[in-house]
Design a protein around this motif. Sequence first.
Motif, PDB file in Angstrom:
ATOM      1  N   ILE A  40      -9.758  -1.928 -12.954  1.00 16.10           N
ATOM      2  CA  ILE A  40      -8.814  -1.642 -12.045  1.00 16.10           C
ATOM      3  C   ILE A  40      -7.592  -3.113 -11.700  1.00 16.10           C
ATOM      4  O   ILE A  40      -6.795  -2.555 -11.659  1.00 16.10           O
ATOM      5  N   CYS A  41      -8.204  -4.291 -12.024  1.00 18.73           N
ATOM      6  CA  CYS A  41      -7.387  -5.438 -12.015  1.00 18.73           C
ATOM      7  C   CYS A  41      -6.292  -5.505 -13.059  1.00 18.73           C
ATOM      8  O   CYS A  41      -5.191  -6.023 -13.121  1.00 18.73           O
ATOM      9  N   ASN A  42      -6.862  -5.312 -14.436  1.00 23.00           N
ATOM     10  CA  ASN A  42      -6.153  -5.493 -15.589  1.00 23.00           C
ATOM     11  C   ASN A  42      -5.312  -4.332 -16.247  1.00 23.00           C
ATOM     12  O   ASN A  42      -4.542  -4.587 -17.126  1.00 23.00           O
ATOM     13  N   ILE A  43      -5.855  -3.168 -15.735  1.00 19.28           N
ATOM     14  CA  ILE A  43      -5.079  -1.939 -16.616  1.00 19.28           C
ATOM     15  C   ILE A  43      -3.642  -1.713 -16.362  1.00 19.28           C
ATOM     16  O   ILE A  43      -2.923  -1.507 -17.624  1.00 19.28           O
ATOM     17  N   PRO A  44      -3.026  -2.314 -15.413  1.00 18.24           N
ATOM     18  CA  PRO A  44      -1.592  -2.188 -15.452  1.00 18.24           C
ATOM     19  C   PRO A  44      -0.944  -3.266 -16.692  1.00 18.24           C
ATOM     20  O   PRO A  44       0.168  -2.728 -17.230  1.00 18.24           O
ATOM     21  N   GLN A  45      -1.441  -4.313 -16.615  1.00 21.64           N
ATOM     22  CA  GLN A  45      -1.025  -5.204 -17.584  1.00 21.64           C
ATOM     23  C   GLN A  45      -1.189  -4.810 -18.928  1.00 21.64           C
ATOM     24  O   GLN A  45      -0.335  -4.805 -20.212  1.00 21.64           O
ATOM     25  N   LEU A  46      -2.460  -4.266 -19.318  1.00 24.91           N
ATOM     26  CA  LEU A  46      -2.645  -3.579 -20.644  1.00 24.91           C
ATOM     27  C   LEU A  46      -1.804  -2.475 -20.998  1.00 24.91           C
ATOM     28  O   LEU A  46      -1.400  -2.459 -22.110  1.00 24.91           O
ATOM     29  N   VAL A  47      -1.523  -1.721 -20.024  1.00 24.34           N
ATOM     30  CA  VAL A  47      -0.692  -0.614 -20.437  1.00 24.34           C
ATOM     31  C   VAL A  47       0.661  -1.049 -20.800  1.00 24.34           C
ATOM     32  O   VAL A  47       1.509  -0.518 -21.688  1.00 24.34           O
ATOM     33  N   ALA A  68     -12.775   5.397  -9.662  1.00 27.15           N
ATOM     34  CA  ALA A  68     -13.551   6.523  -9.331  1.00 27.15           C
ATOM     35  C   ALA A  68     -13.004   7.592 -10.426  1.00 27.15           C
ATOM     36  O   ALA A  68     -11.929   7.882 -10.504  1.00 27.15           O
ATOM     37  N   ALA A  69     -14.133   8.202 -10.534  1.00 28.40           N
ATOM     38  CA  ALA A  69     -13.889   9.916 -11.446  1.00 28.40           C
ATOM     39  C   ALA A  69     -13.201  10.783 -10.588  1.00 28.40           C
ATOM     40  O   ALA A  69     -13.982  11.893 -10.339  1.00 28.40           O
ATOM     41  N   ARG A  70     -12.264  10.337  -9.656  1.00 26.09           N
ATOM     42  CA  ARG A  70     -11.591  11.519  -8.828  1.00 26.09           C
ATOM     43  C   ARG A  70     -10.031  11.320  -8.779  1.00 26.09           C
ATOM     44  O   ARG A  70      -9.473  10.394  -9.653  1.00 26.09           O
ATOM     45  N   GLU A  71      -9.594  12.258  -8.020  1.00 25.37           N
ATOM     46  CA  GLU A  71      -7.987  12.166  -8.044  1.00 25.37           C
ATOM     47  C   GLU A  71      -7.490  10.927  -7.921  1.00 25.37           C
ATOM     48  O   GLU A  71      -6.467  10.697  -8.347  1.00 25.37           O
ATOM     49  N   VAL A  72      -8.003  10.311  -6.898  1.00 27.13           N
ATOM     50  CA  VAL A  72      -7.586   8.975  -6.437  1.00 27.13           C
ATOM     51  C   VAL A  72      -7.383   8.024  -7.597  1.00 27.13           C
ATOM     52  O   VAL A  72      -6.528   7.223  -7.726  1.00 27.13           O
ATOM     53  N   GLY A  73      -8.232   7.984  -8.573  1.00 23.10           N
ATOM     54  CA  GLY A  73      -8.385   7.179  -9.886  1.00 23.10           C
ATOM     55  C   GLY A  73      -6.796   7.629 -10.686  1.00 23.10           C
ATOM     56  O   GLY A  73      -6.135   6.877 -11.321  1.00 23.10           O
ATOM     57  N   VAL A  74      -6.601   9.076 -10.944  1.00 25.65           N
ATOM     58  CA  VAL A  74      -5.541   9.350 -11.575  1.00 25.65           C
ATOM     59  C   VAL A  74      -4.220   8.856 -10.638  1.00 25.65           C
ATOM     60  O   VAL A  74      -3.258   8.582 -11.415  1.00 25.65           O
ATOM     61  N   ASP A  75      -4.414   8.969  -9.516  1.00 23.88           N
ATOM     62  CA  ASP A  75      -3.247   8.623  -8.539  1.00 23.88           C
ATOM     63  C   ASP A  75      -2.806   7.144  -8.929  1.00 23.88           C
ATOM     64  O   ASP A  75      -1.607   6.702  -9.088  1.00 23.88           O
ATOM     65  N   PHE A  76      -3.942   6.210  -8.979  1.00 19.39           N
ATOM     66  CA  PHE A  76      -3.848   4.834  -9.400  1.00 19.39           C
ATOM     67  C   PHE A  76      -3.170   4.672 -10.889  1.00 19.39           C
ATOM     68  O   PHE A  76      -2.213   3.866 -10.640  1.00 19.39           O
ATOM     69  N   ILE A  77      -3.611   5.388 -11.602  1.00 20.18           N
ATOM     70  CA  ILE A  77      -3.083   5.368 -12.903  1.00 20.18           C
ATOM     71  C   ILE A  77      -1.551   5.880 -12.884  1.00 20.18           C
ATOM     72  O   ILE A  77      -0.656   5.253 -13.578  1.00 20.18           O
ATOM     73  N   LYS A  78      -1.217   6.790 -12.226  1.00 29.21           N
ATOM     74  CA  LYS A  78       0.278   7.384 -12.117  1.00 29.21           C
ATOM     75  C   LYS A  78       1.134   6.193 -11.313  1.00 29.21           C
ATOM     76  O   LYS A  78       2.242   5.955 -11.833  1.00 29.21           O
ATOM     77  N   GLU A  79       0.710   5.700 -10.293  1.00 31.23           N
ATOM     78  CA  GLU A  79       1.470   5.073  -9.658  1.00 31.23           C
ATOM     79  C   GLU A  79       1.394   3.487  -9.733  1.00 31.23           C
ATOM     80  O   GLU A  79       2.450   2.835  -9.452  1.00 31.23           O
ATOM     81  N   HIS A  80       0.537   2.855 -10.391  1.00 29.01           N
ATOM     82  CA  HIS A  80       0.394   1.578 -10.652  1.00 29.01           C
ATOM     83  C   HIS A  80       0.413   0.999 -12.007  1.00 29.01           C
ATOM     84  O   HIS A  80       0.391  -0.082 -12.317  1.00 29.01           O
ATOM     85  N   THR A  81       0.852   2.015 -12.962  1.00 32.92           N
ATOM     86  CA  THR A  81       0.730   1.572 -14.255  1.00 32.92           C
ATOM     87  C   THR A  81       1.863   2.419 -14.726  1.00 32.92           C
ATOM     88  O   THR A  81       2.461   3.407 -14.414  1.00 32.92           O
TER      89      THR A  81
END
Length: 186
Positions: A40-47, A68-81
């Motif tokens: 969760i800490c480095n995924i924005p930079q890797l992307v 988490a394997a939940r919708e909030v994880g998808v939200d994180f990917i969408k909003e922060h990467t």
Amino acid sequence: MQFSDLFDEVPIVAAVKSENELSASLMCDSNVVFLLFGDICNIPQLVKEIKDSGKLAIVHIDLIEGLAAREVGVDFIKEHTEADGIISTKAGLIRYAKTLGLITIRRFFLLDSLALDTISKQSALADADAFEVLPGVMPKIISHIVSECDKPIIAGGLIRDKDDVVNALSAGAIAVSSTNSKVWFL
């Protein structure tokens, strides 16, 4: 542009599971990188590294530590990467990601005939842009899936050389994904 058009020129996806592999993947001709590691800490930079190289970044959300394997994880990917899409084995996450406008790839492990039957049944119901089937070194099975399924198929897992790539593509897969860097440069 259709999802399958991404693979017209280069039908090989670099699937990376470390920072060293990520660096190598940015040098290959593949237009798409599957990110199979991170937290969760480095995924924005890797992307961002993938995007800065002009490639599409697809994050295997099930493998990112701290999400988490939940919708909030998808939200994180969408909003922060800057990710273009996700891969997941979970139909609910794929469905939700699609509503957010992300590219979606549903991953299936072909362990037995029950798993094979599940792909055919899921095809009409799935919101995924494509299915990734593993292992990808079963041309006869890939051909069967292609004939039964209305989704593009990506063959992944155990792809080791040019013969594996040619066999999967000849069986009807639109692309192959591999963690083997030698395959990326074929």
